[in-house]
Motif scaffolding. Structure first.
Motif, short mmCIF file in Angstrom:
data_model
loop_
_atom_site.label_atom_id
_atom_site.label_comp_id
_atom_site.label_asym_id
_atom_site.label_seq_id
_atom_site.Cartn_x
_atom_site.Cartn_y
_atom_site.Cartn_z
N ILE A 76 0.86 -1.17 0.00
CA ILE A 76 0.00 0.00 0.00
C ILE A 76 0.90 1.23 0.00
CG2 ILE A 76 -1.73 1.31 1.27
CD1 ILE A 76 -2.73 -1.27 2.46
N GLY A 77 0.70 2.10 -0.95
CA GLY A 77 1.50 3.31 -1.05
C GLY A 77 0.96 4.42 -0.16
N THR A 78 1.67 5.53 -0.15
CA THR A 78 1.30 6.67 0.68
C THR A 78 -0.04 7.26 0.26
OG1 THR A 78 3.66 7.16 0.88
CG2 THR A 78 2.14 8.87 1.57
N THR A 79 -0.26 7.35 -1.03
CA THR A 79 -1.54 7.93 -1.48
C THR A 79 -2.73 7.08 -1.08
OG1 THR A 79 -1.20 6.89 -3.64
CG2 THR A 79 -0.50 9.18 -3.42
N GLU A 80 -2.56 5.75 -1.12
CA GLU A 80 -3.66 4.87 -0.71
C GLU A 80 -3.95 5.02 0.78
OE1 GLU A 80 -1.11 3.65 -2.56
OE2 GLU A 80 -2.03 3.00 -4.42
N ILE A 81 -2.91 5.15 1.60
CA ILE A 81 -3.11 5.33 3.03
C ILE A 81 -3.82 6.64 3.31
CG2 ILE A 81 -1.91 5.69 5.23
CD1 ILE A 81 0.17 3.66 4.30
N MET A 82 -3.40 7.70 2.62
CA MET A 82 -4.04 9.00 2.81
C MET A 82 -5.50 8.95 2.37
SD MET A 82 -1.01 11.62 1.86
CE MET A 82 -1.71 13.04 2.66
N PHE A 83 -5.80 8.25 1.30
CA PHE A 83 -7.18 8.12 0.83
C PHE A 83 -8.02 7.36 1.86
CE2 PHE A 83 -10.48 5.90 -1.63
CZ PHE A 83 -11.15 7.01 -2.13
N ILE A 84 -7.48 6.30 2.44
CA ILE A 84 -8.20 5.53 3.46
C ILE A 84 -8.46 6.39 4.68
CG2 ILE A 84 -7.99 3.58 5.06
CD1 ILE A 84 -6.50 2.09 2.77
N LEU A 85 -7.46 7.17 5.11
CA LEU A 85 -7.64 8.07 6.25
C LEU A 85 -8.71 9.13 5.96
CD1 LEU A 85 -3.97 8.59 7.48
CD2 LEU A 85 -5.80 7.30 8.61
N PHE A 86 -8.72 9.65 4.73
CA PHE A 86 -9.73 10.64 4.34
C PHE A 86 -11.13 10.04 4.42
CE2 PHE A 86 -12.32 12.57 0.96
CZ PHE A 86 -12.36 13.88 1.43
N ILE A 87 -11.29 8.84 3.91
CA ILE A 87 -12.59 8.16 3.96
C ILE A 87 -12.99 7.91 5.41
CG2 ILE A 87 -13.83 6.03 3.36
CD1 ILE A 87 -13.38 7.91 0.99
N ALA A 88 -12.03 7.52 6.27
CA ALA A 88 -12.34 7.27 7.67
C ALA A 88 -12.81 8.54 8.37
CB ALA A 88 -11.10 6.70 8.38
N VAL A 89 -12.16 9.67 8.05
CA VAL A 89 -12.58 10.95 8.65
C VAL A 89 -13.96 11.33 8.16
CG1 VAL A 89 -12.07 13.42 8.72
CG2 VAL A 89 -10.24 11.78 9.08
N MET A 90 -14.25 11.07 6.90
CA MET A 90 -15.56 11.40 6.35
C MET A 90 -16.66 10.53 6.99
SD MET A 90 -15.09 13.90 4.32
CE MET A 90 -16.61 13.97 3.41
N VAL A 91 -16.36 9.25 7.21
CA VAL A 91 -17.38 8.33 7.73
C VAL A 91 -17.60 8.54 9.23
CG1 VAL A 91 -17.92 5.89 8.15
CG2 VAL A 91 -17.04 6.61 5.93
N PHE A 92 -16.52 8.55 10.00
CA PHE A 92 -16.63 8.60 11.46
C PHE A 92 -16.60 10.01 12.02
CE2 PHE A 92 -14.72 4.38 10.67
CZ PHE A 92 -15.75 3.60 11.17
N GLY A 93 -16.00 10.92 11.35
CA GLY A 93 -15.83 12.27 11.88
C GLY A 93 -14.52 12.37 12.66
N ALA A 94 -13.99 13.56 12.73
CA ALA A 94 -12.67 13.77 13.35
C ALA A 94 -12.70 13.47 14.84
CB ALA A 94 -12.20 15.19 13.10
N ASP A 95 -13.81 13.71 15.51
CA ASP A 95 -13.86 13.49 16.95
C ASP A 95 -14.02 12.01 17.31
OD1 ASP A 95 -16.32 13.58 15.79
OD2 ASP A 95 -17.33 14.38 17.57
N LYS A 96 -14.51 11.17 16.41
CA LYS A 96 -14.72 9.75 16.69
C LYS A 96 -13.50 8.89 16.34
CE LYS A 96 -19.02 9.89 18.01
NZ LYS A 96 -19.50 9.41 19.27
#
Length: 91
Positions: free
Chosen positions: A5-25
């Motif tokens: 998994i490259g850096t861009t894929e990790i950043m994309f997964i983190l972005f999706i996680a923030v969108m789904v759960f929210g920054a506080d969760k």
């Protein structure tokens, strides 16, 4: 590169996680995942130690059986030597 998994894929997964759960969760989710992984690791270590414990107990039993067999073989050898020694002396 971690697990193909490259850096861009990790950043994309983190972005999706923030969108789904929210920054506080995110910290709560990460804490829950950490606890789950810790309990899984503890369970696997318990299983490994139980297997090692049972295998060492099995080796002790086998050692006792092996020792008794060796004693019997030694007795039989001694009896054969005594018997064959008396035959050799007579000839």
């Amino acid at each position: 590169m971690y697990l193909f998994i490259g850096t861009t894929e990790i950043m994309f997964i983190l972005f999706i996680a923030v969108m789904v759960f929210g920054a506080d969760k995110i910290p709560e989710v990460a804490r829950g995942l950490g606890k789950g992984m810790r309990s899984l690791r503890d369970a696997s270590n318990d299983i490994k130690s139980e297997i090692k414990k049972s295998s060492t107990e099995g080796n002790k039993i086998e050692t006792n059986v092996t020792e008794s067999i060796k004693e019997e073989i030694t007795k039989v050898k001694d009896e054969i030597e005594d018997f064959s020694g008396s035959i050799k002396r007579e000839q």
